[in-house]
Design a protein around this motif. Structure first.
Motif, short mmCIF file in Angstrom:
data_model
loop_
_atom_site.label_atom_id
_atom_site.label_comp_id
_atom_site.label_asym_id
_atom_site.label_seq_id
_atom_site.Cartn_x
_atom_site.Cartn_y
_atom_site.Cartn_z
N PHE A 260 79.69 -40.95 116.40
CA PHE A 260 79.61 -42.50 115.93
C PHE A 260 79.51 -43.00 114.77
CE2 PHE A 260 78.75 -41.05 120.35
CZ PHE A 260 80.13 -41.91 120.75
N GLY A 261 79.22 -42.00 114.02
CA GLY A 261 78.85 -42.59 112.65
C GLY A 261 77.02 -43.26 112.60
N THR A 262 76.51 -42.89 114.01
CA THR A 262 74.91 -43.39 113.43
C THR A 262 74.05 -42.76 112.57
OG1 THR A 262 75.60 -44.57 115.57
CG2 THR A 262 72.83 -44.30 114.93
N THR A 263 73.17 -43.01 111.86
CA THR A 263 71.85 -42.24 110.79
C THR A 263 71.10 -42.41 111.28
OG1 THR A 263 73.60 -43.48 109.19
CG2 THR A 263 71.24 -42.48 108.94
N TYR A 264 70.86 -41.05 111.50
CA TYR A 264 68.89 -40.61 112.11
C TYR A 264 68.31 -39.93 110.85
CZ TYR A 264 71.65 -41.19 116.89
OH TYR A 264 71.81 -41.66 117.95
N GLY A 265 67.22 -40.46 110.84
CA GLY A 265 66.15 -39.55 110.01
C GLY A 265 65.63 -38.96 110.39
N ARG A 266 64.42 -38.12 110.26
CA ARG A 266 63.18 -37.84 110.79
C ARG A 266 62.20 -37.76 109.59
NH1 ARG A 266 64.08 -30.93 112.23
NH2 ARG A 266 65.24 -32.55 114.09
N ILE A 267 61.22 -38.31 110.26
CA ILE A 267 59.82 -38.26 109.87
C ILE A 267 58.81 -37.41 109.90
CG2 ILE A 267 57.91 -40.14 109.17
CD1 ILE A 267 60.12 -42.40 109.94
N HIS A 268 58.07 -36.31 109.15
CA HIS A 268 57.47 -35.27 108.99
C HIS A 268 56.26 -35.83 108.80
CE1 HIS A 268 59.72 -31.44 109.57
NE2 HIS A 268 60.42 -32.86 108.80
N MET A 269 55.21 -36.18 109.79
CA MET A 269 53.86 -37.00 109.80
C MET A 269 52.45 -35.82 110.28
SD MET A 269 54.97 -40.17 111.39
CE MET A 269 52.89 -41.42 111.28
N GLN A 270 51.21 -36.12 110.03
CA GLN A 270 50.32 -35.02 110.18
C GLN A 270 50.06 -35.54 111.69
OE1 GLN A 270 47.20 -36.01 107.18
NE2 GLN A 270 47.94 -34.55 105.68
N LYS A 271 49.14 -34.99 112.73
CA LYS A 271 48.73 -34.75 113.49
C LYS A 271 47.88 -35.89 113.86
CE LYS A 271 47.60 -31.82 117.33
NZ LYS A 271 46.81 -30.36 118.15
N GLN A 272 48.13 -36.21 114.95
CA GLN A 272 46.61 -37.88 114.91
C GLN A 272 45.93 -37.49 116.07
OE1 GLN A 272 49.62 -40.88 115.34
NE2 GLN A 272 49.07 -41.49 113.96
N ASP A 273 45.04 -38.34 116.02
CA ASP A 273 44.01 -37.33 116.77
C ASP A 273 43.90 -39.58 117.71
OD1 ASP A 273 41.61 -37.91 118.57
OD2 ASP A 273 40.23 -37.21 116.69
N LEU A 274 44.54 -39.33 118.32
CA LEU A 274 45.20 -40.26 119.81
C LEU A 274 43.84 -41.55 120.15
CD1 LEU A 274 48.06 -39.41 121.74
CD2 LEU A 274 47.91 -40.36 119.85
N SER A 275 42.32 -39.89 120.35
CA SER A 275 41.01 -40.82 121.30
C SER A 275 40.44 -41.57 119.75
CB SER A 275 40.01 -39.86 121.13
OG SER A 275 39.85 -39.34 119.42
#
Length: 307
Positions: A260-275
């Motif tokens: 449908f022409g929608t643009t998707y982007g992928r972002i690479h991030m470091q692993k987060q400490d959710l605590s």
């Protein structure tokens, strides 16, 4: 060596500009067409060539003299005219007892050599003069409409559709305004015949923002039947469609598009400490004293009252 094939060095600035115009470009110029009259063209064929020239102007060259040539047997003269007039399309008209009212449409030139060529017979013709209506101004870009399954199913009709698009499409424009959409070319393939009709678009008042559209026939009108074909091989056709690297869009990393022409982007991030993630503080989420003491492993000593 042919006179047109040798390397020509310009002696004046005007000649230099002329040669620069004909040099290969990333974005090609609008394709020009040459309209050639055969050695035995009759009045009907001559009128057809004149009307199509009027539709195609200013991106067309009309040769008024008769040229004794047979494109399906010898194409050297067409290739010579193509190189001389810098035209990559042509329309050749002829008439004889075996093939009356004959048109050879197209042929696209690849490196000034004939690529595709399709022969059509004229069964019925109505000229621009015969329809007494207002005409579109010269150089109007037409809207092309193709009707009929044959244009999608049959390979010869598919190539013919491609030829019609190349022949009548006109210049490439960056934007379109509603008032400029005033000319329609309609091609219908049914029962082994091709019907070409041209209409002028009339914008009428409709009582709302969007105008009411009416079509008024203005000519030329042609009933055609396909005869002989000269199609390029699949390998040569594929080579002619090859685009230079400069025109190909550069691929961007981590970006994709769906149907449908929608643009998707992928972002690479470091692993987060959710605590350690800071959330919004709410009274309802505060821990009670009993819960805090249970976490600490025992009861906290009570504060001594001061005297």
């Amino acid at each position: 060596m042919d006179a047109l094939d040798r390397v020509v060095k310009p002696k004046t600035k005007r000649a230099k500009r002329f040669l620069e115009k004909r040099e290969p470009k990333l974005n090609e110029n609008t394709k020009n067409a040459m309209l050639i009259k055969g050695g035995n063209a009759n009045l009907t064929v001559t009128e057809v060539l004149k009307d199509i020239y009027a539709v195609k102007k200013p991106f067309a060259v009309l040769y008024k003299r008769k040229n004794i040539t047979r494109p399906f047997e010898d194409q050297t003269s067409l290739e010579f005219f193509s190189k001389k007039s810098d035209c990559s399309l042509f329309l050749f008209g002829s008439h004889n007892k075996k093939r009356p009212n004959n048109l050879i449409i197209g042929s696209r030139m690849f490196d000034h050599h004939v690529l595709d060529m399709i022969e059509l017979g004229i069964e019925k013709f109505v000229s621009l003069k015969d329809i007494k209506n207002s005409k579109c101004p010269e150089g109007t870009k037409p809207m092309l409409i193709f009707a009929g399954d044959m244009f999608d199913v049959n390979e010869e009709y598919r190539r013919l559709k491609s030829l019609f698009v190349d022949f009548f499409r006109g210049p490439t424009v960056p934007s379109i305004r509603l008032a400029g959409l005033e000319y329609v070319l309609h091609f219908t393939a049914v029962d082994g015949k091709i019907y070409m009709r041209s209409y002028k678009v009339l914008l009428k008042k409709s009582g709302c923002k969007i105008p009411r559209i009416e079509l008024e026939e203005m000519g030329p009108s042609l009933d055609l039947v396909m005869r002989r074909t000269h199609l390029a091989s699949d390998d040569l056709y594929k080579l002619s469609l090859k685009q230079p690297k400069g025109l190909k869009p550069k691929k961007k990393k981590n970006i994709s598009h769906d149907v449908f022409g929608t643009t998707y982007g992928r972002i690479h991030m470091q692993k987060q400490d959710l605590s350690k993630l800071q959330t919004r503080k709410m009274k309802g989420l505060k821990k009670r004293p009993a819960e805090k003491s249970a976490e600490d492993g025992g009861a906290t000593p009570k504060k001594s009252k001061s005297a």
